[in-house]
Scaffold this active site. Sequence first.
Site, mmCIF file in Angstrom:
data_model
loop_
_atom_site.group_PDB
_atom_site.id
_atom_site.type_symbol
_atom_site.label_atom_id
_atom_site.label_comp_id
_atom_site.label_asym_id
_atom_site.label_seq_id
_atom_site.Cartn_x
_atom_site.Cartn_y
_atom_site.Cartn_z
ATOM 1 N N PHE A 305 0.830 -1.206 0.000
ATOM 2 C CA PHE A 305 0.000 0.000 0.000
ATOM 3 C C PHE A 305 0.862 1.253 0.000
ATOM 4 O O PHE A 305 1.900 1.299 0.661
ATOM 5 C CB PHE A 305 -0.886 0.055 1.251
ATOM 6 C CG PHE A 305 -2.021 -0.926 1.261
ATOM 7 C CD1 PHE A 305 -3.186 -0.682 0.551
ATOM 8 C CD2 PHE A 305 -1.924 -2.101 1.994
ATOM 9 C CE1 PHE A 305 -4.238 -1.578 0.570
ATOM 10 C CE2 PHE A 305 -2.972 -3.004 2.020
ATOM 11 C CZ PHE A 305 -4.132 -2.747 1.303
ATOM 12 N N ASP A 306 0.413 2.248 -0.745
ATOM 13 C CA ASP A 306 0.891 3.606 -0.534
ATOM 14 C C ASP A 306 0.185 4.108 0.722
ATOM 15 O O ASP A 306 -0.783 3.498 1.176
ATOM 16 C CB ASP A 306 0.537 4.462 -1.748
ATOM 17 C CG ASP A 306 0.870 5.921 -1.545
ATOM 18 O OD1 ASP A 306 1.978 6.214 -1.062
ATOM 19 O OD2 ASP A 306 0.009 6.774 -1.828
ATOM 20 N N LYS A 307 0.644 5.200 1.320
ATOM 21 C CA LYS A 307 -0.001 5.696 2.542
ATOM 22 C C LYS A 307 -1.059 6.745 2.239
ATOM 23 O O LYS A 307 -2.247 6.508 2.400
ATOM 24 C CB LYS A 307 1.044 6.271 3.515
ATOM 25 C CG LYS A 307 0.413 6.757 4.842
ATOM 26 C CD LYS A 307 1.457 7.316 5.789
ATOM 27 C CE LYS A 307 1.911 8.701 5.364
ATOM 28 N NZ LYS A 307 0.831 9.735 5.531
#
Length: 629
Positions: A305-307
């Site tokens: 995941f990106d944040k």
Amino acid sequence: MNAKRTSQITAITGLLLAVAIGFHLYGFHEGRQTMLIAATILAGIPIASKAFKALKMKAFSIELLVTIAVVGALFIGEYVESAAVTFLFLFGAYLEARTLEKTRSSLRKLIDMAPLEATVIRDGETQTISVDDVIEGDRVVIRSGEKVAIDGRIVTGKASLNEAAITGESVPASKMIDDRVFSGTIVDHGFIEVIAERVGDDTTFARIIELVEDAQESQSKTEKFLDRFANIYTPSIVVLSVLVYIFTRNIEMTLTFLVIACPGALVISAPVSIVAGIGNGARNGVLIKGGDIMEKLAKIDTVVFDKTGTLTRGKPEVTDIHSIEIERTDLLRLVAEAETISEHHLGQTIVKEAKKQGLQLLSEPQNVEVIKGNGIQATIDGKVLTVGNRKLMDAKDILIDSEMEAYATAREKEGNTAIFASINGKISGILSIADQIRPEAKKALRELRASGVRQIIMLTGDNRHTAELVGAQLGLDQVYAELLPEEKVAMIKQLKAAGHRVAMAGDGINDAPAIATADIGLAMGEGGTDISMETADIVLMADRLDQFSHAYSLAKATVRNMKQNTFFAVGTVALLLTGVLLGKVFLASGMLIHELSVLLVILNAIRLIRYTKRKSFNQRKIKFDLQAQ
């Protein structure tokens, strides 16, 4: 031949068979034979026609096997068998078409939601026109109960919109000035005026329909294999039938073998499951771009995941402005003017804060340089502004003194992202921005683990302190911070090289390379950029992570359904052929069982349309909890 024509011929053929049964009961032998032959010819013509068309294209179809068997049955005087086979085959095709139509119901419902008209204000006059005549820049009026016909931003009014057609979410969303609205959504109550930004085929709704149509037409690896198998299988059955006749000299057994061996259920076993699965996804706001993607998603064991905008809401707010030798409002105005051309969440957050404080952003940024993953540099009012993270300050040889570093670290440990702002090569302030973790994130990640995901990783360009705080709150396996886009790509490649099947979820333009590199790329639809949506294999239209957990469990259920169908189809044909060779299965009865197997395969697939992850998740959760103990 369309479904209506097929139903008419099937009905007439059934009537002729009923009359033939009546003649038989009353002893009218000649009348019975005439009705049976008429029924055979009437139902046999469309079957033979399809077989002939396939032959012209050098393809051996199922219809060819049936046609050969029917001609043979007529030749030896088995009129009951010939009439029964043609009627059952045609009736099976009709039921198959009707049942398959249900699997496409999600797409049909989407198309039915498409708006046809729009009310626009032109030259001071309000007029209702076709949606095809709306052009970019039109001022569109939408009232309670009306559909939104374009994508655009609200300039007047406020309303509550049902966005289920786009996001799959039935809860109305409140919209006001500057909020975006999408074609295909409905105003529950309220009144808004919208400036059209996307019209016609460029709207989000039109793109959704196109993506779902393309996805339902695309083939998975299983489907491609079954197609190749059928092309070899059908002529092989003709050869085997000849061998059966040579060894048995039993023409009726040979014809029965020919018909029973039709791979009807096998050929449709995978496509019907894929179409139903993609339809379920579309109805729940998940765009899965094809059967091949569905199969790949089911095999994923690692999710990255990106944040910002993915694990977090993507709606950050400025929490503090710390300035040096410049007024806070002046610093905010200068930074916001530089960020007006930025697509990054944090840049747009600063612009939004400046507008919220009533600041006039009049200066156009000059000599703009966007450094992906780091920040931006631009000239404003003759001043060179450098806005971004520590890496950007280091790259531009801008010194961060110990006091500013200590302040930034303290803000980061509290969960903020520290944005350094430099004017003419000297640090002039720090803007603190905080974003909240998505409320559904923790539950969605737990569901992913329970469904079979082995590790969950976060890759972000944000600072280490904020990233570790988010990682600890969500229980992530690994957290990597302060990464450039190319470093994210390198991490994805490293995971794949280690043998992992990797899915990458992101929403920003800087995530597009990593999304494209992963085995499966996911984009957050509503808040995501166009490039991340185009690059991704799966788009989550409601920006909700529980849609991802639904997509993952749906993919597993779809692949499982395909395997069930294939096993059942092959098993049925094997048992029937064994019965034929043992003299226990005959032409009409075998054909009836064969058609029933086709319908059962379709009905099994249709279960996917109503599939929800709740029941299957609860079952897996018990198993997952036991393993964790």
